[in-house]
Design a protein around this motif. Structure first.
Motif, PDB file in Angstrom:
ATOM      1  N   LEU A 147      11.325  -4.356  -4.212  1.00 39.20           N
ATOM      2  CA  LEU A 147      11.093  -3.298  -5.204  1.00 39.20           C
ATOM      3  C   LEU A 147       9.711  -2.661  -5.024  1.00 39.20           C
ATOM      4  O   LEU A 147       9.565  -1.437  -5.066  1.00 39.20           O
ATOM      5  N   VAL A 148       8.704  -3.490  -4.813  1.00 37.39           N
ATOM      6  CA  VAL A 148       7.335  -2.999  -4.647  1.00 37.39           C
ATOM      7  C   VAL A 148       7.220  -2.172  -3.368  1.00 37.39           C
ATOM      8  O   VAL A 148       6.614  -1.097  -3.361  1.00 37.39           O
ATOM      9  N   GLN A 149       7.814  -2.647  -2.278  1.00 38.63           N
ATOM     10  CA  GLN A 149       7.775  -1.901  -1.020  1.00 38.63           C
ATOM     11  C   GLN A 149       8.496  -0.564  -1.149  1.00 38.63           C
ATOM     12  O   GLN A 149       8.009   0.462  -0.667  1.00 38.63           O
ATOM     13  N   ALA A 150       9.642  -0.564  -1.820  1.00 37.48           N
ATOM     14  CA  ALA A 150      10.396   0.680  -2.016  1.00 37.48           C
ATOM     15  C   ALA A 150       9.598   1.668  -2.862  1.00 37.48           C
ATOM     16  O   ALA A 150       9.564   2.862  -2.566  1.00 37.48           O
ATOM     17  N   ALA A 151       8.948   1.177  -3.903  1.00 39.13           N
ATOM     18  CA  ALA A 151       8.141   2.046  -4.762  1.00 39.13           C
ATOM     19  C   ALA A 151       6.985   2.653  -3.982  1.00 39.13           C
ATOM     20  O   ALA A 151       6.695   3.851  -4.102  1.00 39.13           O
ATOM     21  N   ALA A 152       6.315   1.854  -3.162  1.00 38.76           N
ATOM     22  CA  ALA A 152       5.194   2.358  -2.355  1.00 38.76           C
ATOM     23  C   ALA A 152       5.676   3.426  -1.375  1.00 38.76           C
ATOM     24  O   ALA A 152       5.008   4.458  -1.186  1.00 38.76           O
ATOM     25  N   MET A 153       6.824   3.201  -0.772  1.00 39.40           N
ATOM     26  CA  MET A 153       7.386   4.201   0.150  1.00 39.40           C
ATOM     27  C   MET A 153       7.753   5.480  -0.594  1.00 39.40           C
ATOM     28  O   MET A 153       7.513   6.585  -0.104  1.00 39.40           O
ATOM     29  N   TYR A 154       8.315   5.344  -1.780  1.00 39.01           N
ATOM     30  CA  TYR A 154       8.684   6.499  -2.604  1.00 39.01           C
ATOM     31  C   TYR A 154       7.446   7.349  -2.918  1.00 39.01           C
ATOM     32  O   TYR A 154       7.466   8.559  -2.745  1.00 39.01           O
ATOM     33  N   PHE A 155       6.368   6.707  -3.358  1.00 41.33           N
ATOM     34  CA  PHE A 155       5.156   7.469  -3.701  1.00 41.33           C
ATOM     35  C   PHE A 155       4.527   8.101  -2.467  1.00 41.33           C
ATOM     36  O   PHE A 155       3.997   9.209  -2.546  1.00 41.33           O
ATOM     37  N   GLY A 156       4.609   7.422  -1.333  1.00 38.43           N
ATOM     38  CA  GLY A 156       4.126   8.028  -0.089  1.00 38.43           C
ATOM     39  C   GLY A 156       4.871   9.302   0.244  1.00 38.43           C
ATOM     40  O   GLY A 156       4.266  10.323   0.598  1.00 38.43           O
ATOM     41  N   PRO A 192       0.815  -1.213   0.000  1.00 37.68           N
ATOM     42  CA  PRO A 192       0.000   0.000   0.000  1.00 37.68           C
ATOM     43  C   PRO A 192       0.853   1.269   0.000  1.00 37.68           C
ATOM     44  O   PRO A 192       1.954   1.284   0.539  1.00 37.68           O
ATOM     45  N   ILE A 193       0.327   2.309  -0.627  1.00 34.52           N
ATOM     46  CA  ILE A 193       0.970   3.628  -0.621  1.00 34.52           C
ATOM     47  C   ILE A 193       0.369   4.402   0.541  1.00 34.52           C
ATOM     48  O   ILE A 193      -0.831   4.683   0.554  1.00 34.52           O
ATOM     49  N   LEU A 194       1.209   4.714   1.527  1.00 36.28           N
ATOM     50  CA  LEU A 194       0.768   5.443   2.712  1.00 36.28           C
ATOM     51  C   LEU A 194       1.419   6.810   2.740  1.00 36.28           C
ATOM     52  O   LEU A 194       2.624   6.935   2.518  1.00 36.28           O
ATOM     53  N   SER A 195       0.601   7.828   3.016  1.00 37.63           N
ATOM     54  CA  SER A 195       1.115   9.182   3.086  1.00 37.63           C
ATOM     55  C   SER A 195       0.411   9.909   4.226  1.00 37.63           C
ATOM     56  O   SER A 195      -0.820  10.007   4.232  1.00 37.63           O
ATOM     57  N   GLN A 196       1.188  10.376   5.194  1.00 40.13           N
ATOM     58  CA  GLN A 196       0.660  11.081   6.354  1.00 40.13           C
ATOM     59  C   GLN A 196      -0.450  10.290   7.037  1.00 40.13           C
ATOM     60  O   GLN A 196      -1.468  10.830   7.438  1.00 40.13           O
ATOM     61  N   GLY A 197      -0.270   8.985   7.130  1.00 41.57           N
ATOM     62  CA  GLY A 197      -1.225   8.119   7.800  1.00 41.57           C
ATOM     63  C   GLY A 197      -2.414   7.697   6.962  1.00 41.57           C
ATOM     64  O   GLY A 197      -3.232   6.899   7.411  1.00 41.57           O
ATOM     65  N   VAL A 252      -4.170   5.961   3.501  1.00 42.82           N
ATOM     66  CA  VAL A 252      -3.949   5.007   2.424  1.00 42.82           C
ATOM     67  C   VAL A 252      -4.354   5.684   1.124  1.00 42.82           C
ATOM     68  O   VAL A 252      -5.469   6.191   1.013  1.00 42.82           O
ATOM     69  N   ASN A 253      -3.447   5.736   0.152  1.00 40.28           N
ATOM     70  CA  ASN A 253      -3.733   6.425  -1.107  1.00 40.28           C
ATOM     71  C   ASN A 253      -3.776   5.515  -2.322  1.00 40.28           C
ATOM     72  O   ASN A 253      -4.188   5.929  -3.389  1.00 40.28           O
ATOM     73  N   GLY A 254      -3.327   4.280  -2.191  1.00 45.72           N
ATOM     74  CA  GLY A 254      -3.297   3.384  -3.332  1.00 45.72           C
ATOM     75  C   GLY A 254      -2.367   2.222  -3.076  1.00 45.72           C
ATOM     76  O   GLY A 254      -2.102   1.865  -1.926  1.00 45.72           O
ATOM     77  N   ALA A 255      -1.847   1.648  -4.171  1.00 43.54           N
ATOM     78  CA  ALA A 255      -0.958   0.497  -4.040  1.00 43.54           C
ATOM     79  C   ALA A 255      -0.033   0.391  -5.245  1.00 43.54           C
ATOM     80  O   ALA A 255      -0.344   0.883  -6.332  1.00 43.54           O
ATOM     81  N   VAL A 256       1.107  -0.251  -5.021  1.00 43.55           N
ATOM     82  CA  VAL A 256       2.041  -0.618  -6.087  1.00 43.55           C
ATOM     83  C   VAL A 256       1.978  -2.138  -6.165  1.00 43.55           C
ATOM     84  O   VAL A 256       2.058  -2.826  -5.145  1.00 43.55           O
ATOM     85  N   ILE A 257       1.829  -2.649  -7.391  1.00 41.45           N
ATOM     86  CA  ILE A 257       1.601  -4.077  -7.577  1.00 41.45           C
ATOM     87  C   ILE A 257       2.496  -4.617  -8.691  1.00 41.45           C
ATOM     88  O   ILE A 257       2.630  -3.980  -9.729  1.00 41.45           O
ATOM     89  N   MET A 258       3.054  -5.793  -8.464  1.00 45.12           N
ATOM     90  CA  MET A 258       3.688  -6.566  -9.534  1.00 45.12           C
ATOM     91  C   MET A 258       2.767  -7.728  -9.819  1.00 45.12           C
ATOM     92  O   MET A 258       2.344  -8.436  -8.891  1.00 45.12           O
TER      93      MET A 258
END
Length: 180
Positions: A166-175, A137-142, A144-150
């Motif tokens: 890779l997926v976890q890093a991408a989700a953190m980046y977008f957050g 999941p993409i988390l930003s300021q607490g 949930v905004n979406g998800a990164v999926i392979m």
């Protein structure tokens, strides 16, 4: 635009209730941000606001890199729709709704990794047969905004630890991108 036949009055504080049927079909939840648009014809239009949609250009580029490095199709979505895709036909996937099972997973702020036949299969996109091998999941300021999926590919039926990372890093980046 389609008329619903539903009429609501504005109360003395300027509020209006969006009917439950419309909230359910449009997947509008309590606390969801809505953008307000007006037209020269006097229309007031409410549109769900998507922080992930705001960075869709970056999301498309990141999906390309994620797909190439991970060796599988990559998808980035907000809480309702696919925003970016790479590694498979974009026309088939872009703007498709996410599945109820993906919605539930990201609402719970959980990641999903498919490592063996014993793991549960997650089909993240409605109408698409491929399953998620890694999802975060993409988390930003607490929030949930979406998800990164392979997604599963021809050569990849299970996730590797690298693909999961890779997926976890991408989700953190977008957050982080959405916090700025």
């Amino acid at each position: 635009m389609k008329a619903t036949g539903i009429v609501r009055r504005i109360d003395d504080l300027g509020r209006i209730v969006i009917p439950k049927e419309i909230r359910r079909t449009m997947r509008i939840r309590e606390g969801d941000p809505l953008e307000i648009y007006t037209s020269p014809e006097g229309e007031v239009i409410f549109k769900k606001y998507s922080p992930v949609g705001e960075i869709s250009c970056t999301a498309s580029q990141y999906a390309d890199v994620l797909s190439k490095v991970g060796g599988c199709p990559a998808v980035i979505c907000d809480r309702d729709h696919v925003v970016a895709v790479s590694g498979m036909a974009k026309k088939e996937v872009i703007e498709r709704r996410v599945s109820g099972s993906l919605e539930d997973l990201i609402e719970q702020r959980k990641s999903h990794v498919y490592r063996s036949k014993d793991d549960q299969i997650l089909n993240p996109i409605e109408g698409i047969d491929r399953y998620a091998i890694a999802c975060s999941p993409i988390l930003s300021q607490g929030d949930v905004n979406g998800a990164v999926i392979m997604l599963s590919g021809e050569d990849h039926e299970f996730a590797t630890s690298e693909q999961s990372a890779l997926v976890q890093a991408a989700a953190m980046y977008f957050g982080k991108q959405m916090e700025e």
